[in-house]
Design an enzyme around this catalytic site. Structure first.
Site, PDB file in Angstrom:
ATOM      1  N   HIS A  28      36.882  42.725  62.382  1.00  0.00           N
ATOM      2  CA  HIS A  28      36.842  41.545  63.291  1.00  0.00           C
ATOM      3  C   HIS A  28      37.729  41.976  64.724  1.00  0.00           C
ATOM      4  CE1 HIS A  28      38.050  37.280  62.611  1.00  0.00           C
ATOM      5  NE2 HIS A  28      37.262  36.943  64.397  1.00  0.00           N
ATOM      6  N   ARG A  50      32.461  32.786  62.632  1.00  0.00           N
ATOM      7  CA  ARG A  50      34.115  33.170  61.416  1.00  0.00           C
ATOM      8  C   ARG A  50      33.074  33.574  59.704  1.00  0.00           C
ATOM      9  NH1 ARG A  50      36.765  33.811  64.810  1.00  0.00           N
ATOM     10  NH2 ARG A  50      38.516  32.018  64.768  1.00  0.00           N
ATOM     11  N   GLU A  90      38.965  37.813  54.974  1.00  0.00           N
ATOM     12  CA  GLU A  90      39.736  38.773  55.529  1.00  0.00           C
ATOM     13  C   GLU A  90      40.830  39.050  54.987  1.00  0.00           C
ATOM     14  OE1 GLU A  90      39.310  38.567  59.650  1.00  0.00           O
ATOM     15  OE2 GLU A  90      37.061  37.902  59.284  1.00  0.00           O
TER      16      GLU A  90
END
Length: 334
Positions: free
Chosen positions: A294, A247, A276
């Site tokens: 991602h 993450r 993000e």
């Protein structure tokens, strides 16, 4: 829909709080009455209030990590009928597991659906950073090769000391792949793993000091937020490389940008970011950095597997069977 006896069969209602492709949505609609937040056009509070007020309110929800929806006390207050939450990712930092447990709400995640693909991707990022694949490709596309000669050499992967933060489903697969390249594997987790021959480090600073590469593969929680910080980056050193497929907030992103800009580490590969979809603009001009959006989890195969896995968890819940991949706080120890 009518049953064999002619009576109306009411499909169980499921909150759908995830942007999905048509195949995923269709697979849910075949078996459930789908209440689709993103298709509704409503603000989340109004959507949840309408769902809770329905004659047959939803008992299950499908959610995605990294989005705007957090399953916490206020969310569960808004839809008190919920008894199951299925996350379509492996990480569950968007779900308050303690609050769910207190209320008797079962939680499931994607299990090992993505593990192989993410492990492959981590190795790909590392190879790209070390061998400068993307940077050299841009060099060739710009037409620089004939005018300026060969692009600067990269570094070999074999023999590198790789420190893996989080030796769970994904981390252990990364380790096996890198062993095949001749890498020396170290790891950090909350406690040593039984029957693992890799050297264990009780803290990430010491792991970094004995590594050429750090790969972040741990869950995000209070203990692992910014687990890679300024001190860890300094311990890794000028020749070090950081890869993050965990993450974004596992790394102090601002400190990592500074370390890259000032040459305190050699390079980095990111598939995830702290805020993000925002990416620090300074990274765009750095040829020793590889960026992706991602997507480490996604292949055509994993999308299909995820559909089946999500439906399987929901069907297990509605039939009173154990969830395929139940999650609680203790199960996230890596």
């Amino acid at each position: 829909m009518a049953s064999a006896g002619g009576s109306l069969l009411v499909l169980p209602a499921v909150l759908h709080l995830r942007r999905s492709d048509a195949d995923f949505t269709a697979a849910l609609r075949e078996r459930f009455r789908v209440l689709d937040f993103f298709a509704s056009g409503q603000p989340l509070p109004a959507f949840l209030a309408a769902a809770a007020a329905a004659p047959e309110p939803p008992r299950a929800a499908v959610v995605v990590g990294g989005g705007s929806v957090r399953v916490d006390a206020s969310f569960l207050d808004a839809v008190p009928s919920l008894r199951c939450v299925v996350s379509t990712g492996a990480g569950v930092d968007h779900i308050d597991l303690d609050e769910c447990a207190r209320r008797g709400v079962a939680v499931a995640n994607s299990g090992e659906v993505y593990s192989t693909d993410v492990a492959d991707y981590a190795v790909g990022l590392l190879l790209d950073v070390l061998r400068r694949v993307s940077a050299a490709e841009r060099y060739v596309r710009r037409g620089s090769w004939p005018a300026q000669g060969d692009y600067p050499l990269g570094s070999k992967l074999g023999g590198k000391r790789v420190g893996i933060i989080g030796l769970g489903n994904i981390g252990s697969r990364i380790a096996k792949r890198l062993e095949a390249f001749g890498c020396i594997i170290h790891y950090n987790s909350r406690k040593p793993k039984d029957s693992i021959s890799y050297k264990y480090f009780g803290n990430v600073h010491d792991l970094a000091a004995e590594s050429d590469v750090l790969i972040v593969a741990c869950a995000l929680n209070k203990a692992t937020r910014h687990i890679v910080n300024k001190d860890v980056l300094e311990a890794l050193g000028k020749g070090g490389v950081v890869i993050n497929i965990g993450r974004g907030a596992n790394i102090d992103e601002a400190e990592l940008v500074i370390a890259l800009r000032e040459g305190k580490i050699a390079g980095a590969g990111f598939d995830v970011f702290e805020h993000e979809p925002k990416v620090p603009a300074e990274l765009f001009s750095m040829d020793n950095v590889v960026l992706s959006h991602h997507v480490a989890v996604f292949t055509e195969e994993s999308r299909s597997d995820l559909r089946a896995h999500t439906v399987g968890n929901l069907e297990a819940f509605f039939s009173g069977q154990p969830l395929l991949t139940p999650v609680d706080a203790d199960s996230l120890v890596q």
